[in-house]
Each structure stands twice: as C-alpha cells, then as structure tokens.
Motif scaffolding. Structure first.
Motif, mmCIF file in Angstrom:
data_model
loop_
_atom_site.group_PDB
_atom_site.id
_atom_site.type_symbol
_atom_site.label_atom_id
_atom_site.label_comp_id
_atom_site.label_asym_id
_atom_site.label_seq_id
_atom_site.Cartn_x
_atom_site.Cartn_y
_atom_site.Cartn_z
ATOM 1 N N CYS A 196 0.831 -1.210 0.000
ATOM 2 C CA CYS A 196 0.000 0.000 0.000
ATOM 3 C C CYS A 196 0.867 1.263 0.000
ATOM 4 N N ILE A 197 0.476 2.225 -0.842
ATOM 5 C CA ILE A 197 1.207 3.496 -0.899
ATOM 6 C C ILE A 197 0.421 4.625 -0.228
ATOM 7 N N GLY A 198 -0.684 4.277 0.415
ATOM 8 C CA GLY A 198 -1.444 5.278 1.170
ATOM 9 C C GLY A 198 -2.069 6.369 0.316
ATOM 10 N N CYS A 199 -2.425 6.028 -0.920
ATOM 11 C CA CYS A 199 -2.957 7.050 -1.837
ATOM 12 C C CYS A 199 -4.366 7.503 -1.453
ATOM 13 N N GLY A 200 -5.106 6.654 -0.750
ATOM 14 C CA GLY A 200 -6.446 7.025 -0.282
ATOM 15 C C GLY A 200 -7.564 6.824 -1.287
ATOM 16 N N CYS A 242 -9.017 4.093 -2.315
ATOM 17 C CA CYS A 242 -10.002 3.128 -1.814
ATOM 18 C C CYS A 242 -10.896 3.771 -0.754
ATOM 19 N N CYS A 273 -7.686 0.371 -6.718
ATOM 20 C CA CYS A 273 -6.346 0.244 -6.137
ATOM 21 C C CYS A 273 -5.328 -0.143 -7.212
ATOM 22 N N CYS A 316 -3.587 -4.400 -3.616
ATOM 23 C CA CYS A 316 -3.261 -4.899 -2.275
ATOM 24 C C CYS A 316 -4.473 -5.208 -1.403
ATOM 25 N N ILE A 317 -5.683 -5.100 -1.956
ATOM 26 C CA ILE A 317 -6.878 -5.392 -1.153
ATOM 27 C C ILE A 317 -7.434 -6.748 -1.562
HETATM 28 S S1 SF4 Z 1 -6.015 2.306 -3.163
HETATM 29 FE FE1 SF4 Z 1 -5.982 2.004 -0.909
HETATM 30 S S2 SF4 Z 1 -5.017 -0.004 -0.556
HETATM 31 FE FE2 SF4 Z 1 -4.527 0.645 -2.666
HETATM 32 S S3 SF4 Z 1 -2.540 1.691 -2.524
HETATM 33 FE FE3 SF4 Z 1 -4.133 3.285 -2.353
HETATM 34 S S4 SF4 Z 1 -4.501 3.512 -0.139
HETATM 35 FE FE4 SF4 Z 1 -3.390 1.562 -0.438
#
Ligand code: SF4
Ligand code: SF4
Length: 97
Positions: free
Chosen positions: A28-32, A34, A85, A89-90
């Motif tokens: 996870c890169i914490g992009c937000g 999701c 994502c 990673c989910i």
């Molecule tokens: S979409 Fe969600 S789970 Fe996927 S990299 Fe971004 S923050 Fe992480």
C-alpha cells in the motif's frame, strides 16, 4: 457444498458479494483512493512510525501512511475499493451462508 451469501442485482441476476478481508500494507502506498470510493466507512488511513507503531495518519511521528480495515462489519462486498487500487493490495472473500 459451500453456499455463499448472495443477493440480486436490480435486473434480477444473482450476485455474490465479496467482502473486504485484508490489505497488504507492505504494498500500500497510502494514496487514499479506496477510502474515497467506499461509502460504508470501512477503511481508515493510519500512520506507521519508524519503530512499526500505529499512530494517527497525520501524526508527526508517522513515517508512512497505509490503509487499514477499521469496520469490516460495515462492508457490503461491492469490491469498489479493489477496483481503484493500482497496487492490487486489497483482498476480498465471499462469505458462506
Ligand atoms: S487504493 Fe488504498 S489499498 Fe490501494 S494503494 Fe491506495 S490507499 Fe493503499
Ligand atoms: S468492498 Fe465496498 S463496502 Fe467493502 S470496503 Fe470495499 S468499497 Fe467499502
């Protein structure tokens, strides 16, 4: 034989929800993305310190931000979070009835 929880689409077709199970925080890169797409308040951005402790995502001690599953019980199994994502990673799982 395993029987999964199923529902119907508006058109009457069978639909098996797949509920969020886990997030690979190593990927996870914490992009937000999701978090933004989930309308059920299931996910939460958290911070990880250098020592691996969990803190608020915006705490000064947070070395990296990753997504976590906060309220799995609220998930309706739509899989929207996985679709947006880019890191895959989910993971999701259908539940047996
Ligand atoms: S979409 Fe969600 S789970 Fe996927 S990299 Fe971004 S923050 Fe992480
Ligand atoms: S499957 Fe749907 S309801 Fe569940 S966490 Fe993902 S976006 Fe939210």
């Amino acid at each position: 034989m395993t029987v999964y929880v199923t529902g119907l689409t508006r058109g009457g077709a069978a639909w098996t929800p797949k509920f969020v199970e886990s997030i690979d925080q190593g990927q996870c890169i914490g992009c937000g993305r999701c978090f933004k797409v989930c309308g059920r308040g299931v996910l939460e951005l958290i911070g990880i310190t250098e020592d691996g402790d969990i803190v608020d995502a915006f705490d000064d001690e947070a070395e990296k931000k990753v997504m976590s599953v906060r309220e799995a019980a609220n998930c309706i199994g739509c899989e929207s979070c996985a679709k947006v994502c880019s890191k895959s990673c989910i993971t999701h799982r259908a539940l047996a009835a």
